[in-house]
Design an enzyme around this catalytic site. Sequence first.
Site, PDB file in Angstrom:
ATOM      1  N   CYS B  80      41.049  24.525  29.560  1.00 14.93           N
ATOM      2  CA  CYS B  80      41.176  25.357  28.358  1.00 14.93           C
ATOM      3  C   CYS B  80      41.117  24.541  27.078  1.00 14.93           C
ATOM      4  O   CYS B  80      40.855  25.086  26.007  1.00 14.93           O
ATOM      5  CB  CYS B  80      42.484  26.143  28.394  1.00 14.93           C
ATOM      6  SG  CYS B  80      42.639  27.189  29.853  1.00 14.93           S
ATOM      7  N   GLY B 115      34.715  38.947  37.255  1.00 13.67           N
ATOM      8  CA  GLY B 115      36.084  39.463  37.135  1.00 13.67           C
ATOM      9  C   GLY B 115      37.066  38.666  37.959  1.00 13.67           C
ATOM     10  O   GLY B 115      36.710  37.681  38.605  1.00 13.67           O
ATOM     11  N   ARG B 187      48.228  48.637  33.945  1.00 11.25           N
ATOM     12  CA  ARG B 187      48.608  48.388  35.341  1.00 11.25           C
ATOM     13  C   ARG B 187      49.343  47.054  35.508  1.00 11.25           C
ATOM     14  O   ARG B 187      49.072  46.082  34.794  1.00 11.25           O
ATOM     15  CB  ARG B 187      47.374  48.434  36.248  1.00 11.25           C
ATOM     16  CG  ARG B 187      46.376  47.312  36.058  1.00 11.25           C
ATOM     17  CD  ARG B 187      45.257  47.435  37.100  1.00 11.25           C
ATOM     18  NE  ARG B 187      44.135  46.560  36.809  1.00 11.25           N
ATOM     19  CZ  ARG B 187      44.101  45.268  37.121  1.00 11.25           C
ATOM     20  NH1 ARG B 187      45.125  44.692  37.731  1.00 11.25           N
ATOM     21  NH2 ARG B 187      43.035  44.534  36.827  1.00 11.25           N
ATOM     22  N   CYS B 198      48.050  40.165  29.333  1.00  9.26           N
ATOM     23  CA  CYS B 198      47.146  39.081  29.744  1.00  9.26           C
ATOM     24  C   CYS B 198      45.892  39.086  28.872  1.00  9.26           C
ATOM     25  O   CYS B 198      45.372  40.146  28.531  1.00  9.26           O
ATOM     26  CB  CYS B 198      46.702  39.273  31.198  1.00  9.26           C
ATOM     27  SG  CYS B 198      48.058  39.596  32.356  1.00  9.26           S
ATOM     28  N   CYS B 199      45.394  37.901  28.544  1.00  8.40           N
ATOM     29  CA  CYS B 199      44.131  37.838  27.809  1.00  8.40           C
ATOM     30  C   CYS B 199      42.989  38.160  28.762  1.00  8.40           C
ATOM     31  O   CYS B 199      43.105  37.954  29.964  1.00  8.40           O
ATOM     32  CB  CYS B 199      43.931  36.450  27.191  1.00  8.40           C
ATOM     33  SG  CYS B 199      43.584  35.151  28.381  1.00  8.40           S
TER      34      CYS B 199
END
Lengths: 380, 380
Positions: B80, B115, B187, B198-199
């Site tokens: 990151c 995903g 969810r 969450c990002c």
Amino acid sequence: MRPVYVAGAAVHPFGKHLGVNAAELGYRAVQELLASTGISPEQVDAGYGGSTYGGSLLAQRVLQRIGVSGPPVYTVENACASGASAVHLGWQAIAGGFADCVIAFGTENLSGFGGGTLPLTTNDVEISQGMVMTAAYAMRAQRYLHDFGATADDLTRVSVKNRGNGALNPRAHFQQAISPEDVEQSRPVADPLRLLHCCPNSDGAAAVLLCSEEFSKQLTTPSIRLRASVVRSGDFHTSYRDMTWPDITARAAKAAYDMAGLKPNDVDLVELHDAFSVAEFLHTEALGIAERGQAYKATARGEFDRDGRVAICPSGGLLSRGHPVGATGVTQICESYWQLTGEAGDLQVPGAEVALTHVTGGGIFGVDNGACSIHILTTT
Amino acid sequence: MRPVYVAGAAVHPFGKHLGVNAAELGYRAVQELLASTGISPEQVDAGYGGSTYGGSLLAQRVLQRIGVSGPPVYTVENACASGASAVHLGWQAIAGGFADCVIAFGTENLSGFGGGTLPLTTNDVEISQGMVMTAAYAMRAQRYLHDFGATADDLTRVSVKNRGNGALNPRAHFQQAISPEDVEQSRPVADPLRLLHCCPNSDGAAAVLLCSEEFSKQLTTPSIRLRASVVRSGDFHTSYRDMTWPDITARAAKAAYDMAGLKPNDVDLVELHDAFSVAEFLHTEALGIAERGQAYKATARGEFDRDGRVAICPSGGLLSRGHPVGATGVTQICESYWQLTGEAGDLQVPGAEVALTHVTGGGIFGVDNGACSIHILTTT
């Protein structure tokens, strides 16, 4: 700009290490580096690890296991020049006064791919049309033979010379000398290149300790001056490309000689990027070690033998050592360090005082190579 | 060490760009950078490109297309922190006197994965046992709530705040404000984290122009001082790990404040690594912007709103902008550049003079994160 020294070197023997991942190979090399230099992990100001296929945070994974965790650590990827680029960034950190003691290493495991040519990007227009490295070098070889009157026998002479050197190198992938007949009888790969004109896909790792002059005085290991450290990218153009002139090598070499204040005829030994036999001719000429189109004749005269005018690939080159891409550039510096400290054993080049190392690679549309790195080491 | 300036910034809007590879996204950002700064490719002394999944020679592929081919170019991978590490290496080249004008960029396309969580290395003992990033942050959240008396509502407040900021950011992946109910009804992902804690996995790219003081005077674009640039690796230990104290952030922050000669309460705005809502609390505290265990209360009081005591993630953070990993750190610097030059439009933090950017990431066994990078920018 402060002077920078190489004060230690370690190579994990190249070869096939199936099932040993790149991080593990790198760990073994770095571990040996610390053991052989007597450095403690706390003394290391920064770490640089080069690898092409080693995965995310490769440098961090390797160095934390050796106890170097906390300081700046960088994973660097510049194709075949990944390891040499890691060394260059370490050199810059010391030359610029940002660090006094740095570990730079390169590591790669290519066995995991199971053979064949290296997986290159499919986003590149030339690569997607079949311009894998073997094809590119076969075309360069065809052109070299055509333009300068060399023959396949001249290419074979490079393989025989370098495999002869590598036969004495306990760290090489191939440690057996070969005859011209062996090369001629090896299977064709891409005309005029046969199997023994090509370096093998190998696994391996190498590491160097870089430090400032002051730091080097604390060490018991000998220090060699890293007189020049250069990285260049390929010059992009879509017009006619001269396949027998690796422009990126010539530009990087000029910058390196200028930085070192040296000329080609000052160089005693060269470890260059002989990924394919013809590459030795191309790069020897672009480095200014031979006149254009003359390298093959000088090779035939024995000028590049280990006891010749300039020893080229005295460690065996990529043709013997193998080519775990990220590791190659660092290994060249290790071999040169041992040459200049007189620790090269059976490989020793008599009176070696100036060594030049050269890696280049990565196919990209419109440039000869993606990245090239040259280092010059001197005893004084 | 010479002063270093940011003299231009460009962001390719984050979002889903399926079928547009990382090199293409990077090219668009760098192209815009050159167009907006008026720099010609020949003026660029070196290039640094950060990406985690972009493939071999990513930086070279991007920069040659823009006309920067020939000079030193490096592909940097620090998870990151890849893009921020690229910026840091560019900063070092200028600070050390090796270059006057540098392009640093980050780019990533995560849509290609289709995903789910990002593919992490399987060589890591914790990751192979399921310690994906979402799991790690869920555990940190559980512990934070337990230790300091915060609730899931406090986590939700971060998402609502940052999504509210991002609603005004034309470069953000999500440009819609959300309500607490939206978060509560999203969810469950990993207890106590819901989807909107969450990002998203995003695609995008960003680029900055770094230069020396002298070079900046030739430009018509405003220059902002890059007062501190720091990279650190995770400190390895196998004993008890305090999950609510990101040690790597605290260590990198200390180094950055020392380098800048500034303290936490000098900071007007922070772009930090809110990959999950709880991360904003953890890093705000480790950066010294809030007392330990108090960030959630300060958030509830509005202290970190865009017009609060310190604006935290005024651009929308990773929760709004998205997180194309290699691009994130560079984008934070771009957003901060626009804040300090007064060009942040609807996102403008009133009177912003000091900005801090922070990215951290990469799961490795025994350390909190593999790499962390912090930059501090100032108007003077």
